[in-house]
Structure formats: C-alpha cells, structure tokens
Enzyme design. Structure first.
Site, PDB file in Angstrom:
ATOM      1  N   CYS A  13       0.846  -1.196   0.000  1.00 11.02           N
ATOM      2  CA  CYS A  13       0.000   0.000   0.000  1.00 11.02           C
ATOM      3  C   CYS A  13       0.882   1.248   0.000  1.00 11.02           C
ATOM      4  O   CYS A  13       2.105   1.168   0.080  1.00 11.02           O
ATOM      5  CB  CYS A  13      -0.931   0.013   1.209  1.00 11.02           C
ATOM      6  SG  CYS A  13      -0.058   0.215   2.775  1.00 11.02           S
ATOM      7  N   CYS A  16       3.405   1.692   2.799  1.00  9.11           N
ATOM      8  CA  CYS A  16       4.685   0.993   2.624  1.00  9.11           C
ATOM      9  C   CYS A  16       5.648   1.885   1.845  1.00  9.11           C
ATOM     10  O   CYS A  16       6.812   2.055   2.227  1.00  9.11           O
ATOM     11  CB  CYS A  16       4.482  -0.314   1.877  1.00  9.11           C
ATOM     12  SG  CYS A  16       3.350  -1.468   2.657  1.00  9.11           S
ATOM     13  N   ASP A 412      -2.957   6.887 -31.629  1.00  9.52           N
ATOM     14  CA  ASP A 412      -1.998   6.479 -32.643  1.00  9.52           C
ATOM     15  C   ASP A 412      -2.791   6.309 -33.944  1.00  9.52           C
ATOM     16  O   ASP A 412      -4.021   6.141 -33.898  1.00  9.52           O
ATOM     17  CB  ASP A 412      -1.342   5.159 -32.217  1.00  9.52           C
ATOM     18  CG  ASP A 412      -0.533   4.541 -33.336  1.00  9.52           C
ATOM     19  OD1 ASP A 412       0.315   5.243 -33.904  1.00  9.52           O
ATOM     20  OD2 ASP A 412      -0.773   3.361 -33.651  1.00  9.52           O
ATOM     21  N   GLU A 441       3.771 -10.809 -58.542  1.00  9.70           N
ATOM     22  CA  GLU A 441       3.821 -10.511 -57.109  1.00  9.70           C
ATOM     23  C   GLU A 441       3.648 -11.778 -56.272  1.00  9.70           C
ATOM     24  O   GLU A 441       4.145 -11.859 -55.144  1.00  9.70           O
ATOM     25  CB  GLU A 441       2.739  -9.492 -56.734  1.00  9.70           C
ATOM     26  CG  GLU A 441       2.894  -8.124 -57.376  1.00  9.70           C
ATOM     27  CD  GLU A 441       4.001  -7.283 -56.749  1.00  9.70           C
ATOM     28  OE1 GLU A 441       4.740  -7.793 -55.890  1.00  9.70           O
ATOM     29  OE2 GLU A 441       4.122  -6.109 -57.143  1.00  9.70           O
ATOM     30  N   HIS A 446       6.830  -9.951 -49.953  1.00  9.02           N
ATOM     31  CA  HIS A 446       6.721  -8.615 -49.381  1.00  9.02           C
ATOM     32  C   HIS A 446       5.254  -8.302 -49.062  1.00  9.02           C
ATOM     33  O   HIS A 446       4.346  -8.777 -49.753  1.00  9.02           O
ATOM     34  CB  HIS A 446       7.271  -7.593 -50.384  1.00  9.02           C
ATOM     35  CG  HIS A 446       7.542  -6.254 -49.794  1.00  9.02           C
ATOM     36  ND1 HIS A 446       6.548  -5.352 -49.530  1.00  9.02           N
ATOM     37  CD2 HIS A 446       8.700  -5.666 -49.398  1.00  9.02           C
ATOM     38  CE1 HIS A 446       7.079  -4.257 -49.014  1.00  9.02           C
ATOM     39  NE2 HIS A 446       8.386  -4.434 -48.920  1.00  9.02           N
ATOM     40  N   GLY A 475      13.821  -1.470 -52.265  1.00 11.26           N
ATOM     41  CA  GLY A 475      13.643  -0.033 -52.412  1.00 11.26           C
ATOM     42  C   GLY A 475      13.077   0.394 -53.745  1.00 11.26           C
ATOM     43  O   GLY A 475      12.803   1.583 -53.949  1.00 11.26           O
ATOM     44  N   GLY A 477      11.142  -2.335 -56.195  1.00 12.41           N
ATOM     45  CA  GLY A 477       9.994  -3.143 -56.555  1.00 12.41           C
ATOM     46  C   GLY A 477      10.419  -4.514 -57.020  1.00 12.41           C
ATOM     47  O   GLY A 477      11.456  -5.033 -56.597  1.00 12.41           O
ATOM     48  N   LEU A 486       7.201  -5.288 -64.859  1.00 13.76           N
ATOM     49  CA  LEU A 486       7.735  -4.451 -63.788  1.00 13.76           C
ATOM     50  C   LEU A 486       6.593  -3.964 -62.893  1.00 13.76           C
ATOM     51  O   LEU A 486       5.521  -3.603 -63.403  1.00 13.76           O
ATOM     52  CB  LEU A 486       8.465  -3.223 -64.357  1.00 13.76           C
ATOM     53  CG  LEU A 486       9.716  -3.458 -65.213  1.00 13.76           C
ATOM     54  CD1 LEU A 486      10.221  -2.128 -65.775  1.00 13.76           C
ATOM     55  CD2 LEU A 486      10.806  -4.123 -64.377  1.00 13.76           C
ATOM     56  N   ASP A 607      -1.735   0.715 -30.189  1.00 13.00           N
ATOM     57  CA  ASP A 607      -1.639  -0.734 -30.379  1.00 13.00           C
ATOM     58  C   ASP A 607      -0.216  -1.234 -30.584  1.00 13.00           C
ATOM     59  O   ASP A 607       0.035  -2.432 -30.507  1.00 13.00           O
ATOM     60  CB  ASP A 607      -2.480  -1.151 -31.593  1.00 13.00           C
ATOM     61  CG  ASP A 607      -1.789  -0.809 -32.907  1.00 13.00           C
ATOM     62  OD1 ASP A 607      -1.326   0.348 -33.053  1.00 13.00           O
ATOM     63  OD2 ASP A 607      -1.684  -1.693 -33.768  1.00 13.00           O
TER      64      ASP A 607
END
Length: 720
Positions: A13, A16, A412, A441, A446, A475, A477, A486, A607
């Site tokens: 408490c 203390c 956030d 892809e 990624h 950086g 693709g 591409l 989060d």
C-alpha cells in the site's frame, strides 16, 4: 550523480511506499527517492551514498530487495497466492459465523466456536490491515485501513465481552456480532486482491520490450569475415552485418548495402522504408528485404530501444495514484467517529456511566465501515465483469475513475484509427494486365506483394511464371525476365529503361493518392507503361462517429503518429481531428503526452510497441487486443474487439462505474449521518429511543446489502 533502481518486495500500500521513502531519504548522500507501487520498484538518485546501506534500511523496515526480475516475480506470485488463500478462508469463515449467529442456538460451545473462527478471520486473514492501520495512525493518515481496524475491533471487542462476561451487559444487549468484522475483512480482502492482480501485470511490458533486442549479432572483422557475438558486447565503431529477416542489434548508420526496414515497432510506419548507405537505423527494427552492413553509433543503454524502456520505467514511477474517494473521506470520518464516541461517553457519564459506555460502543459498531468498504470494490468488480462481457478488459480499476475526467483523447494512427494492413484499393489496369502483375507478385513475400495478390483475386492461380526469372529489388519493386514485367516505383522504371509518361502525373487518381499520402505501384508490361495500383491503410469503421462522440463530451481528440505528415493530415481531415503531430519517434510521442497532461487528464489509445511509453505515461491507456503484447501489457484497459466503438464503450463503462461508486459512498455516509446520532442516544431524552448493538448491526447489514444491490446494476451495462 548515480541513479539506482531496486526491486522491492513486500510492499502492499501507499503507507509501505511512504515508510521506505521517509527512511531512505534520511541516508546521507540520497538526493531523491521515487517508490513505484505499480512495478514494486524504487529509483534512488545518489551522490556518494552506499547502495548497501539503502538495502539494509529497506530490509530493516520488513521489506525485501530482489536481485532481479525473476526473484521479484517469485515474491509477488507468492504474495498474491497468499492473499487469494486468505480471501477464500475469510469468505468461508464469515459464512459459517453468520450461519451460526442466525441459528438461534446459544450454547457455550457454539459461541466459543464462533469466537475462534472470527479470531482467525480477523487477526490472521486481516493481519495486513491492522499492521497498515497502525502505521497510518502513526503517520496521521486516516485511510481505509484505519476504518477497517476501527470497525472490526469495535464489533469484535463488544462480542468478546458478551461472550466472556455477559453479566456486565444489560439483559437485552448480550449478543454476538462476530460475523460483522469477518465480513468486513472478506470484502476488503477482495478489493485488495483485485488491486494486486492488476499490479502484477504492470511489469510484463518490460520483459517484452527487452525481448525485442536480439541476443546476438554478426560482427564484421577487419579481414571481412564475420563472427557471431553477443549483442551486448557491441561497441561504438563496430561494424555488423544484418541479413534479410534479422533484427538490427544496435543504433547505427548504413555503410554498405540497402534494405527495406520494418520500423513499425518504433515509428508506427505501416510501410517498410528503404534504407541505404548513409541512412540511420535503430535497434529493434527488422530487415525485411535486403542486406546491410551497419556501423554502430549507439549500443546497450544508449539505443533508442533502451530509451523507450527508460521512458516506460519513468512513466510508471512518476504516475500519481488515483486518490480513492473513500480514503479522502476517511481522513475526516475516522477522527469524527472517535470524537463522537468520546463525547457520547462524556455526556452520558454525568447521568449513567454504564449507559454512556454502551452508547459509545454502539456508535463505534454502527459506524463500522462495511458499506463504505464495499462501496468501491463491489462496484469495481461489477464494472469489470460488465466490461468483460462487452470485450473491454479492465486491468487497472483506477483507470475507470480517470477516464471520466479525460480532457484529451490521443490516438496512434496505424493499427488504431486504421487497420494497420497494407491493402490495394484501386487500379486502372485491365483484367489481363492485373492478372500478369499479380502472378509476378505471387512469387514474392513482401507485404505489398501480398496486398496486390489479394486485390487481384482468384484469377492469379491460372497463370504460372518461372520463379528463376523473378527479381526482388529492395527499395524499388519487383521485376520478371529482365524487365518484361515491372511493378514498383519510378526508380525501377529508370533502372530498366522504361519511360513513365508525363501524363501519368496528371491523372486525377494519382494526384488524389499523392495528396492523401497513399502509396503507388507503377506497372509496365513488355517494357511499356500500362497503369498503376494504389496502396492504402484502410480507416477503421466508426472513426468519425467516435471523434464526434468525444467532442460532444468536451474531449479534444489528438493524433500522434510516426507515419508521414501528408498521410496523417489527410486521415485527420477525413474524421474531423484538428490537432495532428506526425513523423514522431516513441520518445517524442511520450514528451507530447506529458505536455498535454499539464492541462488535463490524457487518455491514450494505441496498439504498437512504439505506443507503449505513451500508454504508460498517459493518465489512462487503452490498448487494442490486435496490437503488440508490449502495448497490451502497458495499457490499463484492453479492447478485445480492437474496434473504435469499444473506445466509446470504455468511456461509458467508466462513467457508469464511477456514478455507482459515488452513489454507494453517498448512501454509506447518509446512513452514518442518520444512524450515528441515534446510536449516541440523541432521541433517548425526548422519546426514550436508543439503538442497541443488535439494531445497529441490522442497520449495518441493510446498508451493505443496499450497496451490493446498487453495484450489481452494472452487470446490465451495454454500449451501442
């Protein structure tokens, strides 16, 4: 000046903490002492003082000093286990005593049995309350411990007289009231158990944060070879290698290579950021794609990650505890009751000393703080139970009081106001072209690749490409078969000699996406530009409604995020938030929360790992269940559904719980205001009416029962 942190066991408490603070502050060379009950620690600023002397003083007071977190954890587990055992025993004994008193049997053997059971319940199960109550009296701090001690001892002493010397009492006042103090001890132990359970989780976030730092690192030697070493051994100037998938072990600067770094743990950025030669990187962030060689600039206690840990510690140590309403009132109520009892005896002594003694005892019995002791814990238990049914887990009951006084609601962005997931939301590609780029892809891992594949849907499975022709360029693709397909940024197009039409930048959708801070993936097939895909982090449902609700309550919403300013401001404008601070690191978020606290109570909703210091620093922290373990451990409340409606629900639950607590306290004091004068015999000279201890005990039971019923109304709580 030296700063030392000690793990202290046995504190239960504020008394203390006060005793340790007062005693250790007198040691020569101790400049300041901050005792934190939340994580059972003490932080000492020393100027020449010996740490051994501080430990000796703490141990002399009856507390322990744990050498590490493991030892502290064992001591706390033992204490909570003992508290739980005492609570269970007290509850069983109180029930048995009450059943015995209500049985109507008055033989001596039963009375002795009730006395024995009550003695165990009061003096063994409730021993801590007496120890702290005596300490409170010595320090003139008349808190709930004093109320418990006063009420239980009065009822116990009266019952003991009725047992061993019934002849000294009038015929109609020879009753036993052992059940009263036993029940008081039981209910107050319940409140204490809930408090200790919430404290136990306060340090878990420290373990999780420490675990973010990798145990080892790959040191690059002068001859170019690498050696696996402990991350704690790294020194400023060392060079380390960080492969794809590895966690960066120290703060430093990139001297070779390039990679996409997931810094969401520290900055909250939803997309990985490409880092190359000359860029700074931080310990605890992850290399998701690429290869880096880093020159160490900060290691150990100097890294940004270590600073976040330090912020968490200081936030926990400096957060002021909520002053309990009952304890505030007790500082006035306890001396008043004792004074009234003394005055009652003094006045009656002139006419009938024995009547005066009985009246004084009756005052102390009827003012036994059963309802007052139940007012807060029973309402809190009911509120916590109601919240759990609605997906709101309250770890720290004190947060329920704070949330009702909130002036700022700080959010956030990534993962809190948004889903925290990269998703493709628009494309101007035709179905055939989208199928080809999605097939490309599908060969990558990624987060952007996964988002595009999900956006394209089932058609991807019909087209198979050769994995050996797939190229991932950090950086930029991804590419296939020397640029036949591409998908990436303008730098990727330049690398393969594909021109991006000037008209592309004039397209309304591209302009809108850039203005909103969204990501863009340009696509070329057979070395010819075909179109683009827009990436975004989707806004959670109910964001606008929540912000409107907060404003109607007089609460100012604020967004603090590590994401880009353009992205953050676009989202804020959409949901109606005027104040936005972007591009922030955890220590900068922490500082802004501390600044806001100077003006009003601050509620923080987050989060991520990067939110943990702010969650801890805020007056009340709400953590999304879908977020990191560190955020959940640092938060006072966990929102299981991870939706924004639960934020409004948590505020409504806090309002309802505090309202019931205030009603309970008001009833407890009205009861005392009416019954204490009657117990003192105020109506006896005029009407011949005087309360007996049996009537006082009955009134006390009715008062307690009313408080319990009122608290149980919270079980019906629901939010829209």
């Amino acid at each position: 000046m030296e700063r030392v942190k000690l793990n202290i066991t046995g504190m239960t408490c504020v008394n203390c903490a006060g005793a340790i603070t007062r005693t250790t502050s007198k040691i020569p060379g101790v400049k300041s002492v901050v005792i934190n009950l939340a994580d059972n620690s003490g932080i000492f600023e020393l100027d020449g003082a010996d740490v051994a002397s501080i430990k000796a003083k703490i141990k002399k007071l009856g507390y322990g000093v744990a050498s590490d977190y493991a030892e502290l954890e064992r001591a706390e587990l033992a204490y909570v286990s003992n508290l739980k055992r005492k609570l269970a025993i007290a509850a069983v004994l109180a029930a048995l005593i009450m059943a015995g008193e209500m049985s109507g049997i008055s033989n001596l053997a039963l009375k002795i049995a009730l006395f024995t059971l009550a003695s165990v319940a009061i003096f063994w199960c409730g021993a801590d309350f007496y120890r702290h109550g005596i300490a409170s009296l010595k320090s003139r701090n008349y808190d709930m411990n004093v109320l418990v001690m006063l009420g239980t001892l009065s009822a116990y002493a009266y019952s003991l007289i009725a047992l061993i010397a019934p002849g000294v009492l009038p015929e109609g006042m020879r009753y036993l009231y052992f059940s009263g103090p036993a029940m008081i001890i039981t209910f107050v132990l319940l409140g204490k158990f809930l408090e200790e359970k919430s404290k136990r989780g306060a340090r878990n976030y420290l373990k999780n944060l420490t675990a973010l730092n990798p145990a080892s690192a790959y040191l690059v030697r002068a001859d170019g070879t690498t050696q696996k070493v402990s991350a704690s051994e790294l020194k400023v100037g060392d060079t380390v290698m960080v492969k794809s998938g590895y966690i960066i072990p120290a703060d430093g600067v990139v001297v070779e290579g390039g990679a996409e770094i997931d810094s969401s743990a520290l900055s909250g950025e939803s997309l990985p950021v490409f880092k190359s030669v000359g860029d700074k990187v931080f310990a605890g962030t992850t290399n998701v794609n690429g290869y880096l060689t880093i020159k160490v600039e900060k290691g150990g206690a100097d890294t940004l990650l270590a600073q976040v840990l330090e912020l968490l510690l200081s936030a926990g140590a400096t957060k002021m505890p909520i002053a309990r309403l009952a304890d505030k009132a007790a500082n006035i109520f306890v001396p008043a009751v004792v004074s009234i009892a003394a005055i009652t005896f003094a006045i009656w002594a002139f006419f009938d000393p024995w009547r005066g003694a009985l009246a004084a005892v009756c005052v102390l019995i009827i003012s036994c703080p059963c309802a007052l002791g139940l007012a807060t814990p029973i309402a809190v238990v009911s509120g916590i139970s109601a919240g759990a049914k609605e997906g709101i887990l309250v770890k720290n009951p004190a947060a329920l009081e704070i949330m009702g006084k909130t002036g700022f609601a700080v959010f956030d962005k990534t993962g809190t106001l948004t889903k925290g997931e990269i998703s493709a939301v628009y494309s101007n590609l035709n179905a055939s072209d989208l199928r080809e780029v999605a097939a490309l892809e599908a060969l990558g891992s990624h987060p952007i690749s996964r988002a595009i594949v999900e956006f394209a849907g089932e058609s991807v499975s019909n087209l198979k490409l050769d994995p050996l022709k797939f190229e991932n360029i950090p950086g930029m693709g991804v590419a296939y078969d020397e640029g036949e397909i591409l998908a990436g940024n303008e730098a990727l197009f330049e690398k393969f000699g594909v021109a991006l039409p000037a008209s592309a930048n004039d397209e309304p959708k591209i302009k809108e996406s850039l203005q909103n801070g969204a990501g863009l993936v340009f696509v070329a097939l057979n070395h010819e530009y075909k179109g683009f895909i827009v990436l975004s982090d989707t806004l959670k449902e109910g964001a606008e409604k929540l912000i409107s609700n907060l404003k109607s309550r007089g609460v100012t919403p604020v967004i603090l995020t590590g994401d880009r300013e353009q992205t953050a401001r676009a989202l804020a404008a959409k949901i109606g938030v005027e104040r936005v601070e972007a591009g922030l690191l955890p220590n900068e978020k922490f500082a802004l929360v501390e600044e806001l606290k100077k003006n009003s109570k601050v509620l923080f909703v987050g989060d991520g790992i990067n939110d943990a210091p702010s969650l801890k620093a805020a007056d009340a922290g709400l953590a999304m269940s879908s977020g990191s373990d560190l955020a959940k451990d640092a938060g006072d409340v966990i929102l299981i559904r991870s939706d924004l409606a639960s934020v409004g629900g948590a505020l409504a639950l806090a309002d309802a719980t505090v309202r019931v607590i205030k009603q309970n306290l008001a009833w407890a004091f009205v009861y005392n205001l009416v019954c204490i004068p009657l117990a003192a015999g105020a109506l006896y000279p005029i009407f011949g009416l005087a309360l007996t201890p049996s009537v006082g005990a009955a009134a006390m039971s009715v008062s307690s029962f009313s408080v319990v019923l009122n608290s149980l109304r919270l079980r019906r709580f629901k939010f829209e």
